[in-house]
Design a protein around this motif. Structure first.
Motif, PDB file in Angstrom:
ATOM      1  N   ASP A 112       0.828  -1.209   0.000  1.00 22.79           N
ATOM      2  CA  ASP A 112       0.000   0.000   0.000  1.00 22.79           C
ATOM      3  C   ASP A 112       0.863   1.260   0.000  1.00 22.79           C
ATOM      4  N   THR A 113       2.096   1.153   0.498  1.00 21.40           N
ATOM      5  CA  THR A 113       2.984   2.314   0.564  1.00 21.40           C
ATOM      6  C   THR A 113       3.475   2.717  -0.821  1.00 21.40           C
ATOM      7  N   LEU A 114       3.857   1.719  -1.640  1.00 25.91           N
ATOM      8  CA  LEU A 114       4.444   2.013  -2.949  1.00 25.91           C
ATOM      9  C   LEU A 114       3.407   2.126  -4.056  1.00 25.91           C
ATOM     10  N   GLU A 115       2.287   1.456  -3.918  1.00 23.76           N
ATOM     11  CA  GLU A 115       1.316   1.353  -5.016  1.00 23.76           C
ATOM     12  C   GLU A 115       0.897   2.704  -5.601  1.00 23.76           C
ATOM     13  N   PRO A 116       0.636   3.745  -4.790  1.00 17.68           N
ATOM     14  CA  PRO A 116       0.203   5.011  -5.388  1.00 17.68           C
ATOM     15  C   PRO A 116       1.282   5.710  -6.226  1.00 17.68           C
ATOM     16  N   PHE A 117       2.543   5.342  -6.033  1.00 17.31           N
ATOM     17  CA  PHE A 117       3.635   6.044  -6.712  1.00 17.31           C
ATOM     18  C   PHE A 117       4.075   5.364  -8.011  1.00 17.31           C
ATOM     19  N   VAL A 118       3.509   4.213  -8.310  1.00 18.20           N
ATOM     20  CA  VAL A 118       3.921   3.469  -9.505  1.00 18.20           C
ATOM     21  C   VAL A 118       2.840   3.589 -10.568  1.00 18.20           C
ATOM     22  N   GLU A 119       3.205   4.146 -11.712  1.00 25.64           N
ATOM     23  CA  GLU A 119       2.261   4.318 -12.816  1.00 25.64           C
ATOM     24  C   GLU A 119       2.186   3.036 -13.646  1.00 25.64           C
ATOM     25  N   ASP A 120       1.133   2.933 -14.436  1.00 22.23           N
ATOM     26  CA  ASP A 120       0.922   1.739 -15.256  1.00 22.23           C
ATOM     27  C   ASP A 120       2.070   1.524 -16.255  1.00 22.23           C
ATOM     28  N   ALA A 121       2.607   2.632 -16.786  1.00 22.15           N
ATOM     29  CA  ALA A 121       3.706   2.497 -17.752  1.00 22.15           C
ATOM     30  C   ALA A 121       4.931   1.867 -17.105  1.00 22.15           C
ATOM     31  N   GLU A 122       5.227   2.263 -15.865  1.00 25.34           N
ATOM     32  CA  GLU A 122       6.362   1.691 -15.145  1.00 25.34           C
ATOM     33  C   GLU A 122       6.091   0.231 -14.798  1.00 25.34           C
ATOM     34  N   LEU A 123       4.871  -0.038 -14.395  1.00 25.91           N
ATOM     35  CA  LEU A 123       4.504  -1.400 -14.045  1.00 25.91           C
ATOM     36  C   LEU A 123       4.536  -2.308 -15.268  1.00 25.91           C
ATOM     37  N   ASP A 124       4.185  -1.747 -16.426  1.00 26.14           N
ATOM     38  CA  ASP A 124       4.186  -2.552 -17.648  1.00 26.14           C
ATOM     39  C   ASP A 124       5.599  -2.963 -18.044  1.00 26.14           C
ATOM     40  N   ARG A 125       6.590  -2.112 -17.750  1.00 27.06           N
ATOM     41  CA  ARG A 125       7.979  -2.493 -18.042  1.00 27.06           C
ATOM     42  C   ARG A 125       8.393  -3.692 -17.191  1.00 27.06           C
ATOM     43  N   ILE A 126       7.937  -3.715 -15.944  1.00 23.76           N
ATOM     44  CA  ILE A 126       8.210  -4.873 -15.086  1.00 23.76           C
ATOM     45  C   ILE A 126       7.524  -6.113 -15.643  1.00 23.76           C
ATOM     46  N   ARG A 127       6.248  -5.937 -16.069  1.00 21.42           N
ATOM     47  CA  ARG A 127       5.509  -7.059 -16.641  1.00 21.42           C
ATOM     48  C   ARG A 127       6.222  -7.609 -17.875  1.00 21.42           C
TER      49      ARG A 127
END
Length: 227
Positions: A112-127
């Motif tokens: 819950d601490t990090l989730e608001p700071f990570v955008e979908d574009a950044e998350l998609d690179r991890i995916r």
């Protein structure tokens, strides 16, 4: 014609991540202190005699040996469960054909601490990196550092016994020994709170005082029930 040699990139050696972080180390010492403090009070309440000091020392030591062993085993259990959860997450993302579903899975696994700071574009690179990676092993396993960490926890819990119990075999007067024991415990709790406060940025002195106050309240509770 002279050739220009490209500059050599200097890479710093990778720092080895500590097996136990600051919170783990401080909390385990506090657990040891609290366990020994409460157990010494309980033994004092039910036993006396010429060898009362040795009884309290060995009782507290035995209590923390058992607690340290249980805590070390639970550390191994938590470590294996966490590793298995991460492995399961990676496998789900690798096998998921729907990109949006994979992103939802990753976001749901974030704190819950990090989730608001990570955008979908950044998350998609991890995916994408997970999806392009080779298939992971099918089950989580222990590594050497897991057992080193468990041993560290065991030692920290057991070592927390000595400031509380040692005065009873060094000082003949059990009443004086009890006072010294409790003062040493409060001092160590202050140092532990100081370390936590500095680590979290909450203010070392404030955290130290808060941890000491917790120790005082616990000591008062022990005295209230006859310890």
């Amino acid at each position: 014609m002279s050739t220009i040699t490209p500059p050599v990139a200097h890479t710093e050696p990778e720092r080895r991540k500590p097996i136990l972080n600051t919170v783990d180390r401080v909390c385990e010492v506090c657990f040891g202190l609290f366990m020994a403090l409460t157990f010494v009070g309980a033994v004092k309440a039910v036993g006396a005699g010429e060898d009362a000091g040795y009884k309290m020392f060995y009782a507290a030591l035995g209590c923390n040996l058992a607690w340290g062993l249980a805590d070390a085993v639970m550390y191994l259990v938590r470590t294996l469960v966490d590793r298995g959860q991460r492995l399961k997450l990676a496998l789900i993302v690798q096998r998921e054909k729907d990109q949006a579903a994979a992103l939802r899975t990753l976001r749901g696994a974030m704190s819950d601490t990090l989730e608001p700071f990570v955008e979908d574009a950044e998350l998609d690179r991890i995916r994408a990196r997970l999806a392009a990676g080779a298939a992971e092993q099918q089950r989580a396993n222990f590594v050497r550092d897991d057992f080193v960490g468990a041993l560290g926890i065991f030692l920290l819990v057991v070592l927390g016994t000595f400031p509380v119990a040692l005065p009873f075999i060094v000082i003949a007067d059990s009443k004086v020994a009890l006072i010294v024991s409790r003062v040493l415990t409060l001092v160590m709790l202050f140092v532990a709170g100081l370390a936590l406060g500095r680590y979290t940025g909450a203010g070392g002195a404030k955290a130290g005082i808060a941890m000491t106050a917790l120790g005082v309240l616990l000591t008062m509770a022990i005295i209230a029930v006859g310890g």
